[in-house]
Design a protein around this motif. Structure first.
Motif, PDB file in Angstrom:
ATOM      1  N   PRO A 431       7.688  -0.454   7.669  1.00  0.00           N
ATOM      2  CA  PRO A 431       7.278   1.227   7.186  1.00  0.00           C
ATOM      3  C   PRO A 431       5.670   1.308   6.630  1.00  0.00           C
ATOM      4  O   PRO A 431       5.358   0.311   6.057  1.00  0.00           O
ATOM      5  N   ALA A 432       5.470   2.506   6.227  1.00  0.00           N
ATOM      6  CA  ALA A 432       3.964   2.672   5.457  1.00  0.00           C
ATOM      7  C   ALA A 432       4.477   2.793   4.059  1.00  0.00           C
ATOM      8  O   ALA A 432       3.396   2.694   3.161  1.00  0.00           O
ATOM      9  N   LEU A 433       5.727   3.271   3.862  1.00  0.00           N
ATOM     10  CA  LEU A 433       6.089   3.802   2.559  1.00  0.00           C
ATOM     11  C   LEU A 433       7.658   3.527   2.218  1.00  0.00           C
ATOM     12  O   LEU A 433       8.145   3.646   3.396  1.00  0.00           O
ATOM     13  N   VAL A 484       4.850   2.282  -7.428  1.00  0.00           N
ATOM     14  CA  VAL A 484       3.389   2.696  -7.435  1.00  0.00           C
ATOM     15  C   VAL A 484       3.283   4.096  -7.772  1.00  0.00           C
ATOM     16  O   VAL A 484       2.320   4.551  -8.270  1.00  0.00           O
ATOM     17  N   GLY A 485       4.680   4.934  -7.714  1.00  0.00           N
ATOM     18  CA  GLY A 485       4.485   6.169  -8.307  1.00  0.00           C
ATOM     19  C   GLY A 485       5.897   6.961  -8.472  1.00  0.00           C
ATOM     20  O   GLY A 485       6.952   6.166  -8.057  1.00  0.00           O
ATOM     21  N   ILE A 497       1.887  11.696  -1.283  1.00  0.00           N
ATOM     22  CA  ILE A 497       0.528  11.194  -0.821  1.00  0.00           C
ATOM     23  C   ILE A 497      -0.177  10.544  -1.836  1.00  0.00           C
ATOM     24  O   ILE A 497      -0.891   9.773  -1.906  1.00  0.00           O
ATOM     25  N   ALA A 498      -0.321  11.316  -2.894  1.00  0.00           N
ATOM     26  CA  ALA A 498      -1.146  10.987  -4.151  1.00  0.00           C
ATOM     27  C   ALA A 498      -0.569  10.046  -4.863  1.00  0.00           C
ATOM     28  O   ALA A 498      -1.325   9.015  -5.313  1.00  0.00           O
ATOM     29  N   VAL A 505      -4.142   9.361   5.951  1.00  0.00           N
ATOM     30  CA  VAL A 505      -5.490  10.273   6.055  1.00  0.00           C
ATOM     31  C   VAL A 505      -5.338  11.685   6.872  1.00  0.00           C
ATOM     32  O   VAL A 505      -5.321  11.345   8.112  1.00  0.00           O
ATOM     33  N   ARG A 506      -5.261  12.743   6.348  1.00  0.00           N
ATOM     34  CA  ARG A 506      -4.832  13.847   7.048  1.00  0.00           C
ATOM     35  C   ARG A 506      -6.340  14.330   7.702  1.00  0.00           C
ATOM     36  O   ARG A 506      -6.918  14.886   6.882  1.00  0.00           O
TER      37      ARG A 506
END
Length: 516
Positions: A431-433, A484-485, A497-498, A505-506
């Motif tokens: 995954p990306a996240l 990370v958040g 996203i933040a 990147v939208r």
């Protein structure tokens, strides 16, 4: 201003505070709890002694920060009564449009009473378990000597009597085993080993096993639809549950009728296994006694054998596997029993799995044009480059997160029901996240964060924690463990996203994921 009559009608302790901190009013329950401490009170700080000292330190920073961010705060706090005794209360503070706020505290006495009842129930189950063990010893002796007598040259009528002893003894042995199993499960000590289970394979095996009974009663069996979903379950226990449900459907169904076993995907990354018969059904007044031990609901007059333990044991087994067993019935029409379990998304086995790794189940082929589990039809197509692994034990949260990520980012969400499956899911799906719920059913989230961070593959994927808590010390622990958040619930996509800014990147509605 809230009318005094409304405040007095509330059972919670309610205090109204103005923008300047002055106490404007209090409900009857609050006035009784506060007693003389409320007399002469002008400012909220005059009531500081009501809060137990260790709770004051935590509230001093957390509540103002929460009010400035979301306008509300909710948590458990120890409050001190007029006799000086602290007790836990569920406290909620909510800002009002005029700049003041409303404080409401609810006694957790009902929760404590429920916990006491659960402890009493566990004690009873432990007593039954001990009793069952005590009964096993003489029963084993009876069966042993009866089997020795069976080998002796006895008269035919005596051989028949010995056979009756053995048959009755084995029936009692099975009954004791079921009682012990139920007692262990209800005491939280059940033998449950969860893992990936091919539901269709289990259903087909059970249906094949009951073929003799079905043929005897002329009942047709139907499996629909034949979708190869993989459940997060104990293979042996799921077999036991479905064998009981299908067996009951054949025993109590209409002779010459039909029994249908359905396998249906459910929103939130779950599967529903339905067993439907067209038998006599149950009257409404019998439904609330359905899963009680030794409750046969009048079936003892039908001539059909049974102990009344099968459904109670099945209910306990499904609950121990983290699932739900439900029933619906129409008198003279038929019944439907449904097992709902978490599923495991194995779409990426072929693409990323080790070909020599035998997981014990057949992988589900990847289908690129189908929605991910829990998504809704008619939403934006998934962007396979933006894949998110979401680890959550709550089906409603899984469904919400899947819908939000899909509708907002077109993300393909891989739902994971518990921490033990997370590392494998990340390795397979790339995954990306990774999005983790703060509370997981089988491990602390900090522990999972450290496991992911230590892995060569998973450690390259940013992990974000979804939580309702805003305690700064807790947030620091999560970041130290590898997050990370941290984002609040309900899910705020922009916050995600933040938190993991390199994620997407939208640009013109296109979303790209940075894969390692």
């Amino acid at each position: 201003m809230v009318p005094r009559t409304l405040l007095d009608a509330l059972t919670s302790l309610v205090v109204l505070v103005g923008a300047d901190g002055r106490v404007l009013d209090a409900g009857a329950a609050a006035r009784t709890f506060l007693g003389e401490r409320l007399a002469g009170t002008i400012h909220l700080r005059d009531l500081i002694d009501v809060v137990e000292p260790s709770s004051r330190v935590r509230l001093r920073d957390v509540v103002p920060r929460a009010l400035s961010r979301t306008g509300q705060w909710r948590g458990t706090v120890d409050l001190v009564d007029t006799a000086g005794n602290p007790a836990p209360y569920l406290l909620s503070v909510r800002a009002d449009p005029d700049g003041g706020f409303v404080i409401a505290a609810q006694d957790t006495e009902d929760v404590r009473a429920r916990e006491a009842a659960e402890r009493e129930s566990r004690a009873k189950d432990e007593f039954v378990a001990r009793l069952g063990h005590e009964l096993r010893t003489p029963l084993n002796a009876v069966l042993g000597f009866a089997q020795l007598l069976e080998l002796e040259p006895l008269a035919p009528e005596l051989h028949d009597d010995v056979e009756r002893i053995i048959t009755g003894g084995r029936h009692m042995q099975a009954l004791i085993d079921d009682v012990l199993d139920l007692a262990r499960l209800r005491a939280g000590r059940g033998d449950i080993n969860k893992g990936p289970v091919n539901v269709l394979e289990i259903v087909q095996g059970v249906v094949e096993l009951v073929e003799p009974l079905a043929a005897q009663r002329g009942i047709r069996r139907v499996i629909s639809p034949a979708e190869p979903l993989v459940a997060d379950a104990d293979r042996r226990r799921l077999w036991q549950v479905l064998l009981n449900l299908v067996g009951n459907a054949l025993k109590y169904g209409r002779e010459g009728g039909t029994v249908r076993v359905g396998i249906v995907p459910v929103t939130g990354g779950r599967v529903r296994i339905e067993v439907e018969d067209d038998g006599n059904g149950l009257p409404p007044e019998a439904m609330n006694r359905l899963f009680r031990p030794f409750e046969r609901l009048g079936a003892e007059r039908s001539g059909v054998e049974g102990s009344g333990l099968g459904l109670a044991l099945s209910h306990a087994l499904v609950t121990a596997m983290g699932g739900v067993l439900t029933a619906a019935s129409r008198y003279r029409v038929g019944s439907v029993f449904a097992v709902v379990l978490d599923t495991i998304d194995v779409r990426f086995d072929d693409a990323y799995g080790d070909p020599d790794d035998d997981d014990g189940f057949a992988p589900v082929p990847a289908v690129t044009d189908r929605p991910s589990a829990g998504s809704e039809p008619g939403t934006e197509p998934v962007d396979s480059r933006l894949r998110v692994v979401h680890v959550s034990g709550d089906p409603a949260t899984r469904a919400m997160v899947t819908h939000v990520l899909r509708s907002s980012l077109g993300a393909d969400t891989v739902c994971v029901p518990r921490a033990a499956l997370a590392l494998d899911a990340v390795r397979r799906s790339r995954p990306a996240l990774v999005l983790l719920d703060r509370i997981l059913p089988d491990a602390p989230v900090e522990e999972l964060l450290r496991v992911l961070a230590a892995d060569a593959t998973a450690g390259q994927v940013p992990a974000v924690v979804l939580t309702t808590d805003d305690d700064p010390r807790d947030l620091t622990k999560l970041r130290q463990a590898g997050a990370v958040g941290v984002v609040g619930a309900p899910l705020d996509v922009n916050a995600v996203i933040a938190a993991a800014g390199h994620l997407a990147v939208r640009n013109g509605g296109r979303h790209q994921a940075a894969h390692q």
